[in-house]
Design a protein around this motif. Structure first.
Motif, PDB file in Angstrom:
ATOM      1  N   TRP A 152       0.863  -1.175   0.000  1.00  0.00           N
ATOM      2  CA  TRP A 152       0.000   0.000   0.000  1.00  0.00           C
ATOM      3  C   TRP A 152       0.900   1.225   0.000  1.00  0.00           C
ATOM      4  CZ3 TRP A 152      -0.747  -4.328   2.877  1.00  0.00           C
ATOM      5  CH2 TRP A 152      -2.010  -4.969   2.841  1.00  0.00           C
ATOM      6  N   GLY A 153       0.462   2.299  -0.650  1.00  0.00           N
ATOM      7  CA  GLY A 153       1.212   3.544  -0.625  1.00  0.00           C
ATOM      8  C   GLY A 153       2.210   3.641  -1.766  1.00  0.00           C
ATOM      9  N   PRO A 154       2.673   4.863  -2.044  1.00  0.00           N
ATOM     10  CA  PRO A 154       3.570   5.085  -3.185  1.00  0.00           C
ATOM     11  C   PRO A 154       4.956   4.480  -2.976  1.00  0.00           C
ATOM     12  CG  PRO A 154       3.311   7.093  -1.903  1.00  0.00           C
ATOM     13  CD  PRO A 154       2.340   6.115  -1.341  1.00  0.00           C
ATOM     14  N   LEU A 155       5.511   3.968  -4.053  1.00  0.00           N
ATOM     15  CA  LEU A 155       6.828   3.335  -4.012  1.00  0.00           C
ATOM     16  C   LEU A 155       7.913   4.295  -3.549  1.00  0.00           C
ATOM     17  CD1 LEU A 155       8.393   0.721  -4.667  1.00  0.00           C
ATOM     18  CD2 LEU A 155       8.656   1.565  -7.008  1.00  0.00           C
ATOM     19  N   GLU A 156       7.738   5.580  -3.861  1.00  0.00           N
ATOM     20  CA  GLU A 156       8.783   6.569  -3.538  1.00  0.00           C
ATOM     21  C   GLU A 156       8.668   7.131  -2.129  1.00  0.00           C
ATOM     22  OE1 GLU A 156       5.318   8.784  -5.427  1.00  0.00           O
ATOM     23  OE2 GLU A 156       6.379   6.865  -5.717  1.00  0.00           O
ATOM     24  N   ALA A 157       7.734   6.646  -1.326  1.00  0.00           N
ATOM     25  CA  ALA A 157       7.542   7.181   0.021  1.00  0.00           C
ATOM     26  C   ALA A 157       8.809   7.034   0.855  1.00  0.00           C
ATOM     27  CB  ALA A 157       6.382   6.473   0.703  1.00  0.00           C
ATOM     28  N   VAL A 158       9.121   8.046   1.628  1.00  0.00           N
ATOM     29  CA  VAL A 158      10.295   8.030   2.500  1.00  0.00           C
ATOM     30  C   VAL A 158      10.039   7.182   3.744  1.00  0.00           C
ATOM     31  CG1 VAL A 158      11.782   9.485   3.937  1.00  0.00           C
ATOM     32  CG2 VAL A 158      11.040  10.298   1.673  1.00  0.00           C
ATOM     33  N   ASN A 159       8.823   7.204   4.224  1.00  0.00           N
ATOM     34  CA  ASN A 159       8.440   6.459   5.426  1.00  0.00           C
ATOM     35  C   ASN A 159       7.820   5.127   5.024  1.00  0.00           C
ATOM     36  OD1 ASN A 159       8.682   8.605   7.777  1.00  0.00           O
ATOM     37  ND2 ASN A 159       7.797   9.661   6.001  1.00  0.00           N
ATOM     38  N   VAL A 160       8.365   4.039   5.589  1.00  0.00           N
ATOM     39  CA  VAL A 160       7.953   2.702   5.137  1.00  0.00           C
ATOM     40  C   VAL A 160       7.828   1.763   6.338  1.00  0.00           C
ATOM     41  CG1 VAL A 160       8.454   0.765   3.586  1.00  0.00           C
ATOM     42  CG2 VAL A 160       9.265   3.077   3.003  1.00  0.00           C
ATOM     43  N   VAL A 161       6.782   0.943   6.320  1.00  0.00           N
ATOM     44  CA  VAL A 161       6.625  -0.170   7.255  1.00  0.00           C
ATOM     45  C   VAL A 161       6.801  -1.455   6.466  1.00  0.00           C
ATOM     46  CG1 VAL A 161       5.081  -1.362   8.853  1.00  0.00           C
ATOM     47  CG2 VAL A 161       5.009   1.139   8.691  1.00  0.00           C
ATOM     48  N   ARG A 162       7.749  -2.283   6.883  1.00  0.00           N
ATOM     49  CA  ARG A 162       8.001  -3.551   6.199  1.00  0.00           C
ATOM     50  C   ARG A 162       7.963  -4.691   7.214  1.00  0.00           C
ATOM     51  NH1 ARG A 162      12.085  -0.221   3.903  1.00  0.00           N
ATOM     52  NH2 ARG A 162      11.791   0.122   1.643  1.00  0.00           N
ATOM     53  N   GLY A 163       7.547  -5.848   6.724  1.00  0.00           N
ATOM     54  CA  GLY A 163       7.604  -7.014   7.598  1.00  0.00           C
ATOM     55  C   GLY A 163       6.562  -8.044   7.275  1.00  0.00           C
ATOM     56  N   ASP A 164       6.311  -8.891   8.235  1.00  0.00           N
ATOM     57  CA  ASP A 164       5.363  -9.981   8.085  1.00  0.00           C
ATOM     58  C   ASP A 164       3.937  -9.455   8.275  1.00  0.00           C
ATOM     59  OD1 ASP A 164       5.119 -13.098   8.074  1.00  0.00           O
ATOM     60  OD2 ASP A 164       3.827 -12.408   9.706  1.00  0.00           O
ATOM     61  N   ALA A 165       3.014  -9.901   7.420  1.00  0.00           N
ATOM     62  CA  ALA A 165       1.632  -9.439   7.504  1.00  0.00           C
ATOM     63  C   ALA A 165       1.015  -9.764   8.861  1.00  0.00           C
ATOM     64  CB  ALA A 165       0.807 -10.063   6.383  1.00  0.00           C
ATOM     65  N   TYR A 166       1.346 -10.911   9.402  1.00  0.00           N
ATOM     66  CA  TYR A 166       0.812 -11.318  10.697  1.00  0.00           C
ATOM     67  C   TYR A 166       1.252 -10.335  11.788  1.00  0.00           C
ATOM     68  CZ  TYR A 166       0.291 -14.282  14.877  1.00  0.00           C
ATOM     69  OH  TYR A 166      -0.035 -14.785  16.112  1.00  0.00           O
ATOM     70  N   ASP A 167       2.517  -9.957  11.791  1.00  0.00           N
ATOM     71  CA  ASP A 167       3.014  -9.005  12.781  1.00  0.00           C
ATOM     72  C   ASP A 167       2.335  -7.647  12.628  1.00  0.00           C
ATOM     73  OD1 ASP A 167       4.691 -10.760  14.038  1.00  0.00           O
ATOM     74  OD2 ASP A 167       6.525 -10.035  13.097  1.00  0.00           O
ATOM     75  N   PHE A 168       2.143  -7.210  11.395  1.00  0.00           N
ATOM     76  CA  PHE A 168       1.481  -5.924  11.163  1.00  0.00           C
ATOM     77  C   PHE A 168       0.055  -5.951  11.706  1.00  0.00           C
ATOM     78  CE2 PHE A 168      -1.114  -3.093   8.481  1.00  0.00           C
ATOM     79  CZ  PHE A 168      -0.444  -1.888   8.662  1.00  0.00           C
ATOM     80  N   CYS A 169      -0.649  -7.055  11.455  1.00  0.00           N
ATOM     81  CA  CYS A 169      -2.025  -7.169  11.950  1.00  0.00           C
ATOM     82  C   CYS A 169      -2.071  -7.162  13.472  1.00  0.00           C
ATOM     83  CB  CYS A 169      -2.675  -8.430  11.393  1.00  0.00           C
ATOM     84  SG  CYS A 169      -2.969  -8.368   9.608  1.00  0.00           S
ATOM     85  N   LEU A 170      -1.116  -7.828  14.105  1.00  0.00           N
ATOM     86  CA  LEU A 170      -1.047  -7.791  15.567  1.00  0.00           C
ATOM     87  C   LEU A 170      -0.827  -6.363  16.063  1.00  0.00           C
ATOM     88  CD1 LEU A 170       1.193 -10.906  16.343  1.00  0.00           C
ATOM     89  CD2 LEU A 170      -1.270 -10.696  16.779  1.00  0.00           C
ATOM     90  N   ALA A 171       0.016  -5.604  15.366  1.00  0.00           N
ATOM     91  CA  ALA A 171       0.337  -4.245  15.804  1.00  0.00           C
ATOM     92  C   ALA A 171      -0.851  -3.300  15.640  1.00  0.00           C
ATOM     93  CB  ALA A 171       1.541  -3.717  15.037  1.00  0.00           C
TER      94      ALA A 171
END
Length: 259
Positions: A198-217
């Motif tokens: 989700w979000g533009p490829l050129e964004a400076v701010n990025v959240v990366r990781g496992d989908a499961y961890d993101f959903c927990l957060a």
């Protein structure tokens, strides 16, 4: 609508697998959600389904129910005509399953964007059912954690993740804070190995990781520092510190846990 309704049914079945052999003593063990045991959790899910069915099938009745809800949980249970006190955990689960079946029967004929009245703004029908799936998954984690059990990691996580991304602005507004204008990109590894973005490829701010961890957060079942998420840029960290994918007063992962 059939796809999201089928996914909600599957998520409900997964929760059923977690609780199917609990003893009555286990049903009453406190969950990580402060003040709730597994019975309370199922009552909450089932009552929300009961209200949801009214919102779809009888909007005028829903307005009366909403007024009862504003007066408190006891009033709402009285409006439903249910006394949960003598019911076992297993009986409450069967009641929940029946209420969920009624709710799904009511929403399946709707179009994805048909509007359904709710406690805040009205919701599109697909978003409405997606929210029910998110809530089932997140509360299901409270119950699974309580009993040392595990919910399956499936492609249905995309629904939860999408709500998590979509509620970034809400997470700020709910705290009376200005929503940043700069975007945050989200890149998540799906259970099947796909990359969800989700979000533009050129964004400076990025959240990366496992989908499961993101959903927990974003559902505040874990703080992002307790996950493997990688955050780049101050806005990514700021968002994950306050992320809240559900309605209600502003909370955080620490405050919603039992002391």
């Amino acid at each position: 609508m059939d796809g999201i309704c089928d996914d909600l049914e599957a998520e409900t079945d997964a929760l059923g697998d977690v609780i199917e052999d609990l003893s009555e003593a286990q049903w009453r063990l406190p969950t990580p959600a402060a003040g709730w045991d597994s019975r309370d959790t199922m009552i909450h899910l089932g009552m929300t389904d009961w209200v949801a069915t009214a919102a779809v099938a009888d909007p005028e009745r829903f307005e009366d129910i909403k007024a009862s809800a504003a007066r408190g949980e006891t009033e709402l249970h009285s409006a439903a005509g249910i006394d949960f006190a003598p019911m076992s955990g297993a009986q409450i689960w069967e009641w929940l399953r029946a209420e969920r079946a009624k709710m799904l029967e009511a929403v399946r004929p709707l179009g994805n964007k048909d509007r359904i009245g709710w406690f805040g703004p009205s919701m599109g029908a697909r978003s409405f059912v997606t929210a029910r799936l998110m809530e089932t998954w997140s509360h299901g984690h409270d119950v699974a954690d309580t009993h040392g059990r595990v919910l399956p990691r499936t492609q249905r996580l995309r629904h939860v993740a999408h709500i998590g991304v979509s509620t970034r602005g809400w997470s700020y507004a709910n705290r009376g804070r200005e929503v940043p204008s700069d975007p945050v990109r989200v890149e998540l590894a799906a259970p099947n190995g796909d990359l969800w973005t989700w979000g533009p490829l050129e964004a400076v701010n990025v959240v990366r990781g496992d989908a499961y961890d993101f959903c927990l957060a974003v559902t505040q079942r874990r703080h992002h520092t307790e996950t493997t998420l990688s955050l780049t840029g101050p806005l990514a960290t700021e968002w994950m510190d306050i992320a809240q994918a559900f309605a209600g007063p502003a909370t955080d992962a620490a405050s919603r846990r039992a002391a």
